[in-house]
Design an enzyme around this catalytic site. Structure first.
Site, PDB file in Angstrom:
ATOM      1  N   GLU A 127       0.811  -1.287   0.132  1.00 33.05           N
ATOM      2  CA  GLU A 127       0.105   0.017   0.133  1.00 33.05           C
ATOM      3  C   GLU A 127       0.958   1.290  -0.016  1.00 33.05           C
ATOM      4  OE1 GLU A 127      -3.361   0.340   2.930  1.00 33.05           O
ATOM      5  OE2 GLU A 127      -3.907  -1.887   1.979  1.00 33.05           O
ATOM      6  N   CYS A 433      -2.527   6.729   9.541  1.00 35.19           N
ATOM      7  CA  CYS A 433      -1.465   6.031  10.280  1.00 35.19           C
ATOM      8  C   CYS A 433      -2.231   4.680  10.876  1.00 35.19           C
ATOM      9  CB  CYS A 433      -0.640   6.894  11.059  1.00 35.19           C
ATOM     10  SG  CYS A 433       0.361   8.056  10.293  1.00 35.19           S
TER      11      CYS A 433
END
Ligand code: SF4
Length: 442
Positions: A127, A433
């Site tokens: 990713e 995150c």
């Protein structure tokens, strides 16, 4: 920025895998020149190949019109393909962030050869994330907003006295073979941003086992090659129609994996991105969990090829850090600081300390006071980037309360430490995150 609903963009059907062929993407101009000479072509053909792959961002040898058709055919017949990683899926956030599943077809990353990738059966995805306008983490990093996007000549180094990764972007599991093909750049969103940040992965999974990180749950599956690391960036530059040299784009090597545990491939990717793609190392930041031998090697890199350094600190002292980041038992905070002090910083450059705020665990005023002392004691020109932890399945921490985040920030600021709060980007698409485990939910 134009608001649009969260969506998953399904791209075209995949081409058949290039199994058994050799990827040229990842080789630099010099290595490509050697390839050309080996098949009886002049060395400057290597430069032409590099230009087509890295500047024109072409993905099919047929489009390399600077090469004679006969040579293109010969390369194809000899088993060569461009082999750039492909964007397989795109998740678009309401805030403009895009999360990508990027397909890597190479299976052999252990050779240490930065680019010569025999393509083996099996497709894995990693990713990467595109954040228009960044996330605030770039602020105060010594890069002026109007600094041109040029290959930086080495700036005078500061002489410093002698002296880890916040990569909580989560990877995907391997995807089925019938993955969709990358979307052409013309289908991408219009250029509505003035600057942007790309978050890049360096490994499939991670062995470091930080307790707050979803990537850790995968363990280490494999290292990415230089071509696979640089390929994430070039594929995204292509999709976003970025004009290198004009548009302001920062790279953060804070995706999945610990870059300094894949050091050779990581630095080979940086060299490709600087020399062949034309990006400035001063707009790149690598984050490490504190791999001391890696930091020491990094300190010896030439300034014109060295990204900026971020240490994933995440705790106010060794006791807490060892609980959150077991790597700290091997390389405690002082050992990391000693290694960081060996890095010769450029003018105005600062070391970044990334600090994840975990509710009740690392986010209290006493922790902030301890972090301030620790940073001051280091003697390093530094700033602190605060990240409010994002919840993830199976991880037993809680988000910090907004008032605690603010108290933490103001305590550090009062202590004279430049402190920035990273904005959560792409929470709705699991791109913030620590959220990147959910690879296919839109
Ligand atoms: S180093 Fe730690 S934070 Fe970074 S990806 Fe690995 S486990 Fe996650």
């Amino acid at each position: 920025m134009r608001e649009k609903p969260t969506q998953l963009v399904q791209l075209d059907a995949a081409e058949p895998a290039d199994v058994g062929r050799t990827a040229l993407f990842g080789l630099d101009a010099e290595a490509l020149a050697a390839r050309m000479k080996a098949v009886g072509e002049p060395a400057f053909r290597g430069k032409q190949l590099a230009e087509a792959m890295y500047r024109q961002r072409l993905t099919d040898l047929d489009g390399f019109t600077t090469l004679a058709k006969a040579l293109r055919r010969r390369l194809g017949a000899g088993g060569c393909v461009v082999g750039r990683p492909r964007i397989a899926q795109v998740f678009q956030s309401v805030d403009g962030t895009e999360r990508y599943l990027i397909e890597c077809q190479s299976g052999d990353s252990q050779t240490g050869d930065p680019g010569d990738r025999p393509i083996v059966a099996g497709v894995e995805t990693v990713e990467a994330v595109w954040m228009p306008e960044g996330d605030g983490g770039e602020t105060g990093d010594g890069t002026e907003p109007d600094e041109p996007e040029t290959l930086g000549a080495p700036e005078p180094a500061l002489s410093l006295p002698k002296g880890p990764d916040f990569g909580t972007w989560e990877s995907s599991r391997p995807q089925p073979a019938s993955v969709p093909q990358a979307k052409p750049p013309s289908d991408g969103p219009g250029k509505t941003w003035s600057r942007a940040t790309i978050c890049v992965s360096s490994q499939v999974g991670c062995a470091v086992n930080c307790q707050f990180c979803l990537t850790a749950k995968l363990g280490l599956q494999r290292n990415l090659t230089a071509g696979e690391i640089a390929g994430q960036v070039v594929a995204i530059l292509d999709r976003q129609a970025v004009e290198v040299g004009r548009d302001r784009v920062n790279l953060v090597f804070m995706g999945m994996g610990e870059p300094f545990l894949n050091y050779d491939n990581f630095m080979a990717a940086v060299r490709l991105l600087v020399k062949e793609v034309g990006l400035s190392p001063q707009r790149m930041t690598v984050s490490t969990s504190g791999i001391v031998p890696g930091i020491e090697r990094f300190a010896a890199e030439p300034a014109e090829l060295r990204p900026k350094l971020a240490i994933s600190l995440n705790a106010p002292n060794d006791q807490v850090r060892s609980e959150l980041m077991p790597i700290n038992r091997k390389w405690p905070i002082e050992a990391v600081m000693d290694a960081v002090r060996q890095v010769h910083l450029r003018s105005r450059e600062r070391i970044t300390f990334e600090y994840v705020l975990l509710g009740g665990v690392t986010d209290q005023p006493r922790h902030a006071a301890e972090v301030a002392r620790l940073v001051r004691r280091s003697g390093l020109p530094a700033k602190v980037n605060l990240i409010a932890w994002n919840p993830g399945p199976g991880i037993a921490y809680v988000m910090p309360r907004p008032e605690d985040v603010e108290k933490f920030r103001s305590t550090l600021a009062r202590e004279g430490i430049p402190t920035y709060l990273r904005k959560p980007r792409g929470r709705d698409i699991f791109a913030a995150c620590g959220q990147l485990k959910r690879t296919v939910e839109g």
